[in-house]
Design an enzyme around this catalytic site. Structure first.
Site, short mmCIF file in Angstrom:
data_model
loop_
_atom_site.label_atom_id
_atom_site.label_comp_id
_atom_site.label_asym_id
_atom_site.label_seq_id
_atom_site.Cartn_x
_atom_site.Cartn_y
_atom_site.Cartn_z
N GLU A 70 28.54 58.58 75.33
CA GLU A 70 27.97 59.68 76.10
C GLU A 70 28.79 60.96 75.95
O GLU A 70 28.25 62.06 75.94
CB GLU A 70 27.87 59.31 77.59
N ASP A 86 28.78 54.04 77.65
CA ASP A 86 28.83 55.02 78.74
C ASP A 86 30.11 54.73 79.51
O ASP A 86 30.20 53.72 80.22
CB ASP A 86 27.62 54.90 79.65
N ASP A 89 29.09 55.44 84.06
CA ASP A 89 27.70 55.69 84.44
C ASP A 89 27.67 55.86 85.95
O ASP A 89 27.92 54.91 86.69
CB ASP A 89 26.80 54.52 84.01
N THR A 91 28.83 59.33 87.21
CA THR A 91 30.01 60.19 87.30
C THR A 91 30.07 60.97 88.61
O THR A 91 31.15 61.17 89.18
CB THR A 91 30.06 61.16 86.10
N ASP A 213 22.71 54.94 78.89
CA ASP A 213 22.48 54.56 80.29
C ASP A 213 21.90 53.16 80.41
O ASP A 213 22.13 52.48 81.40
CB ASP A 213 21.50 55.55 80.96
#
Length: 274
Positions: A70, A86, A89, A91, A213
């Site tokens: 990401e 990620d 995931d 944040t 995601d």
């Protein structure tokens, strides 16, 4: 080495270490490093540090693999294995001290996800799956919740950080909400998908999610006995629709009627991992 179990074990060990790192960094104080799609779509120093650690651990063992991350780690490989990562995931949850965030790592072999782990360090949850090998949470097999009528289903969702998309999504949600038990917006796509797999949620729908995601969590869903469909929204963004196999059709129809799904035609619908 492309054995899914070995890829899973490497991913799990790496995700655990990354989870310990982000918890330690959170205790030291979260520092915002920049923004992405909008001023509210943040990246922290911990996101960057965790992705760097994951890259070092995975490619240190398997230097010929590729990686999609990401925070910008798009690295080509020659082995046929691509890691989809990620580092945090959820944040914004991480920034605010909420525990609903996770490290997500998937291993894709020749375009198919064969191993996935989603580790939520602040919650003490580890979701793990291999293609054809089932799905677990903290070592125990998981299955979706038995299907109930649509009006009794607890549905999770997520929202874009782009304002025009948010206005669209508010209309979709307003149309769906009266038809279900309730909605949850918990802030981590990966954990919400795993919630469907483990039976703590009945369904999930979100416009605008990215491959990192849902790559790992999508495999958890499929191996637990659910469906994750990846299609397109009216805004031509990636749209996730997730529910147990039984009753999936009814939930999908409600999502379509609420306006989430764009014009569908040949090849408009993808499956998890694509």
């Amino acid at each position: 080495m492309t054995d899914p179990a070995e890829l899973r074990d490497l991913a799990l060990a790496t995700a655990r270490e990354a989870g310990e790192l982000v918890l330690r960094l959170r205790n030291e104080g979260v520092e915002v490093a920049g923004t992405k799609s909008s001023g509210t779509d943040i990246v922290t120093r911990a996101d960057q540090a965790a992705e760097a650690l994951v890259r070092e651990r995975l490619l240190g063992v398997r230097p010929e693999d590729g990686m999609v991350g990401e925070e910008g780690d798009d690295l080509p490989g020659s082995s046929g294995v691509v890691w989809i990562v990620d580092p945090i995931d959820g944040t914004v949850n991480y920034l605010y001290g909420h525990p609903h965030f996770a490290v997500s790592i998937a291993a894709e072999v020749e375009g198919e996800v064969v191993a996935g782990v989603v580790v939520a360090p602040a919650l003490g949850l580890e979701y793990v799956a291999t293609l054809g090998g089932g799905a677990t949470c903290n070592g125990r097999d998981i299955r979706p919740r038995p299907v109930v009528p649509l009006g009794e289903r607890l549905v999770a969702t997520g929202f874009s950080y782009e304002q025009p998309a948010r206005a669209r999504e508010a209309a979709y949600i307003a149309a769906l909400l009266p038809r279900v038990r309730d909605l949850r917006r918990q802030g981590s796509c990966a954990l919400d998908l795993c919630g469907v797999a483990a039976g703590t949620l009945d369904a999930y729908v979100e416009e605008g999610a990215h491959i990192w995601d849902h790559a790992a969590a999508g495999l958890v869903v499929l191996e637990a006995g659910g469906i994750l469909e990846v299609t397109r929204s009216p805004g031509n963004k990636r749209l996730l629709i997730c529910a147990p196999e039984d009753g999936y059709g009814e939930f999908r129809a409600a999502v379509v009627e609420a306006g989430f799904v764009g014009a569908e035609g040949p090849n408009a619908t993808l499956r998890s991992g694509e």
